[in-house]
Structure formats: C-alpha cells, structure tokens
Design an enzyme around this catalytic site. Structure first.
Site, PDB file in Angstrom:
ATOM      1  N   ASP A  78     -18.116  -5.714  -1.992  1.00  0.00           N
ATOM      2  CA  ASP A  78     -17.282  -6.674  -1.883  1.00  0.00           C
ATOM      3  C   ASP A  78     -17.994  -7.735  -1.223  1.00  0.00           C
ATOM      4  OD1 ASP A  78     -18.612  -6.324   0.392  1.00  0.00           O
ATOM      5  OD2 ASP A  78     -16.919  -5.467   1.953  1.00  0.00           O
ATOM      6  N   LYS A 127     -13.949  -1.136  -6.356  1.00  0.00           N
ATOM      7  CA  LYS A 127     -14.375  -1.239  -4.679  1.00  0.00           C
ATOM      8  C   LYS A 127     -14.491   0.027  -4.029  1.00  0.00           C
ATOM      9  CE  LYS A 127     -13.410  -2.823  -0.611  1.00  0.00           C
ATOM     10  NZ  LYS A 127     -12.953  -3.569   0.173  1.00  0.00           N
ATOM     11  N   PHE A 137     -25.912  -3.286   4.823  1.00  0.00           N
ATOM     12  CA  PHE A 137     -24.168  -3.370   5.472  1.00  0.00           C
ATOM     13  C   PHE A 137     -24.240  -3.220   6.568  1.00  0.00           C
ATOM     14  CE2 PHE A 137     -19.848  -2.708   5.880  1.00  0.00           C
ATOM     15  CZ  PHE A 137     -19.318  -3.478   5.137  1.00  0.00           C
ATOM     16  N   ARG A 170       0.968  -1.201  -0.029  1.00  0.00           N
ATOM     17  CA  ARG A 170      -0.143  -0.209   0.020  1.00  0.00           C
ATOM     18  C   ARG A 170       0.896   1.294  -0.044  1.00  0.00           C
ATOM     19  NH1 ARG A 170      -1.072  -3.640   3.443  1.00  0.00           N
ATOM     20  NH2 ARG A 170      -2.910  -4.318   3.374  1.00  0.00           N
TER      21      ARG A 170
END
Length: 335
Positions: free
Chosen positions: A261, A242, A310, A198
């Site tokens: 996801d 995403k 969610f 990352r």
C-alpha cells in the site's frame, strides 16, 4: 475463572504488535488489566502475557472437541481434553510451531534496517487466520481506517453470525459462514448499515465462492503456488492485488506474499529503492518491483519479515513505547 498457561517467551510473541497491527480487527485491549479480548474460530478468548507464559481463558465457544477424541472417564479428564483442544487452536492461530527468534536472527543478518527495528518490535507474529473472515475483513479495509473496519466486521458478525456468548454485558458473535453473505438481500442490508460500495463486493464475492465450491475452494488455493493463488483471488469481485496478497499472507500460508500500500511504498522508497521516491501512485510495475525486492532480500517468509518493518514504522506504535506490551524484557545481569 482460572487462567490456563502456555509456555511462550515474550521474545517469541508480542501481543500488542501482533493483535493491534492491522492483521485482525476483533481484538480489544484493556490497559488497566493488561488483557486482550477477542474472537476467532467461533470462540471468545481472553489473553495476557507474563515473562515466559501466554495465559488464556475460554469465555465461550461454539466449538467442541471431536467426539472421537473424547475418551475421558472423569470430569478432570474431560477438562484436560477440552483445553488440549483449545490450546492447539491457539498455537495454530499464532503459528507457535515456528521458532520466531531464529527467523529474526536470519532477517537481521540480511538487513541492518530490520536489525534495528526488531530490537523494539520483537515477537511480531503472522496470524494464521480463517480465510473467510480474513477475506471479507479486508474487503472492508479498502479506503478505510482501523476503527471503521472493526465496526464493519462486527456488523457482519452481529447480523449474519451466530451468538457465541454474553460476557460483561457484551454479546459476542462468530464470523458468518460464506453462504450467509451470498444471499440476494445481503447487498441492500449492508448498504443500509453503511458499507457503501463494499456491500456489493461482499455479496458478489461470497456468491462466487459458493459457485466455486464454498469454503473448500480456499483449500485449493493453499495448495497452489503463491502467484497462482493470488491470480485466482483477483477473480473475485472487488479483490485487487493488495487485498489478494493480504489473504495469501494471512490465511493461505503463502508467507512470501507482500501487500503493497502507500505506507509500504514509502518504506521501500525511503530505505531500499530510492529511484521510486516522489511517485504519486503505486503502479503495477512498482508493486511487483517492491514485492520482488523484499522476497529476494528475506526469502520465502518475506511478507512476515516486512510486517515487522510495517509495525515499526506505524506512528501509533512509536507513541506506545512505555506500554507493558511494548517494553522489551530486560536480561538479568549475572552476579
């Protein structure tokens, strides 16, 4: 320190589901005091909620009201102007100008599953986050869990942000400006701090944003149509569908964006699109189908509506039903 009050019914804002549902990673909850402490817009906040009011304190801030707005003659006037300025920031952050109860009613009419979920998960708001913090926080989120994401975000702030204040023995820092993350030494430092792959995504994306106009580049994305903005975001190093949808939804005001996801796929396949059950991976075609299904079902705020589903499906919330924040206020019986 005195608490300031902002009229806001619990049905319009639930702090637990909003601040602890994976949108932002800079909020902590003190269960004993029923208080939240967090950072946004270079300001440290304390929040708590009673039946009809959101209470807030400004612990420290690098922001000041614009001088053109300061026409105060007394300290009382100055105090009023200061807190009008911060109150406007708070309203914007929680999108309090939008009548959430009205939208919940509309979504409930369209979907029985939403209607059942919203009884407990009332007041879930889509935060209006700052794009830079939102983007780099969600780069950190890739293949990660919330506690580690939060740790990485705090490292970015500590090493590249500005110190805001110290409170109860804790130093609080602002999220860094994009130019601070674009330097040639940033990747090596972040790898040293445990960011792994990352680190490259953060440094390279920051350099691209600077090349394309800096933070003003995000303004152009807000003015684009959703799918065009999404495509532009995916040109950044390490930004896939995403994460691009997370940024569109949470900080660019494209409320129809719907990040898909594995968890969202399971909700869709189990409850809405049974022909997708049993798939090992979410293909590009499936990703589009799931997003389009919910956009057709809920309309131009589909991403917000699905965020409620969610939250309702997350196991950590299912085990928190006894908490004050997650207990639906009871209506008073007529005598």
């Amino acid at each position: 320190m005195n608490w300031n009050k902002l009229l806001c019914n619990r049905n319009e804002l639930q702090l637990l589901g909003t601040l602890n549902g994976g949108q932002s990673f800079r909020w902590t909850y003190n269960k004993d005091k029923d208080e939240w402490t967090g950072v946004f817009s270079k300001t440290v906040w304390k929040l708590k909620h009673t039946e009809d009011c959101l209470h807030y304190q400004i612990i420290g801030s690098l922001k000041k009201p614009p001088e053109s707005n300061i026409k105060a003659k007394t300290s009382k006037d100055m105090y009023k102007l200061k807190y009008e300025y911060f109150e406007a920031m708070l309203k914007k952050y929680f999108r309090l100008e939008l009548p959430l109860t009205k939208y919940y009613d509309e979504w409930s009419e369209k979907d029985e599953i939403f209607k059942a979920a919203c009884k407990q998960f009332y007041g879930i708001r889509m935060l209006a986050q700052e794009p830079v913090e939102n983007l780099f926080s969600f780069i950190c989120s890739q293949n990660n869990h919330i506690s580690r994401i939060s740790s990485m975000v705090e490292k970015l702030c500590t090493f590249y942000g500005e110190e805001i204040c110290e409170y109860d023995g804790v130093k609080y820092y602002s999220f860094p400006d994009v130019n601070k993350l674009s330097g040639s030494q940033v990747e090596a430092k972040l790898r040293e701090l445990g960011f792994g792959y990352r680190a490259k995504f953060i440094q390279k994306s920051a350099a691209q944003i600077i090349e394309w106009g800096g933070e003003e580049w995000f303004d152009t994305l807000q003015n684009m149509k959703y799918k065009e903005a999404r495509q532009e975001l995916m040109k950044l190093c390490g930004i896939g569908p995403k994460v691009a949808d997370c940024i569109c939804l949470m900080s660019l005001n494209h409320l129809e964006a719907l990040p898909v996801d594995t968890h969202v796929y399971q909700i869709a396949a189990h409850n809405y699109l049974p022909h997708l059950r049993g798939k090992k991976n979410v293909t590009d075609k499936m990703y589009t189908e799931i997003g389009d299904h919910f956009r057709q079902l809920y309309g131009d705020m589909a991403g917000w509506a699905h965020t409620v589903l969610f939250c309702a499906d997350l196991k950590k919330f299912q085990t928190d039903t006894s908490d004050t924040e997650n207990s639906k206020p009871k209506k008073k019986r007529k005598k």
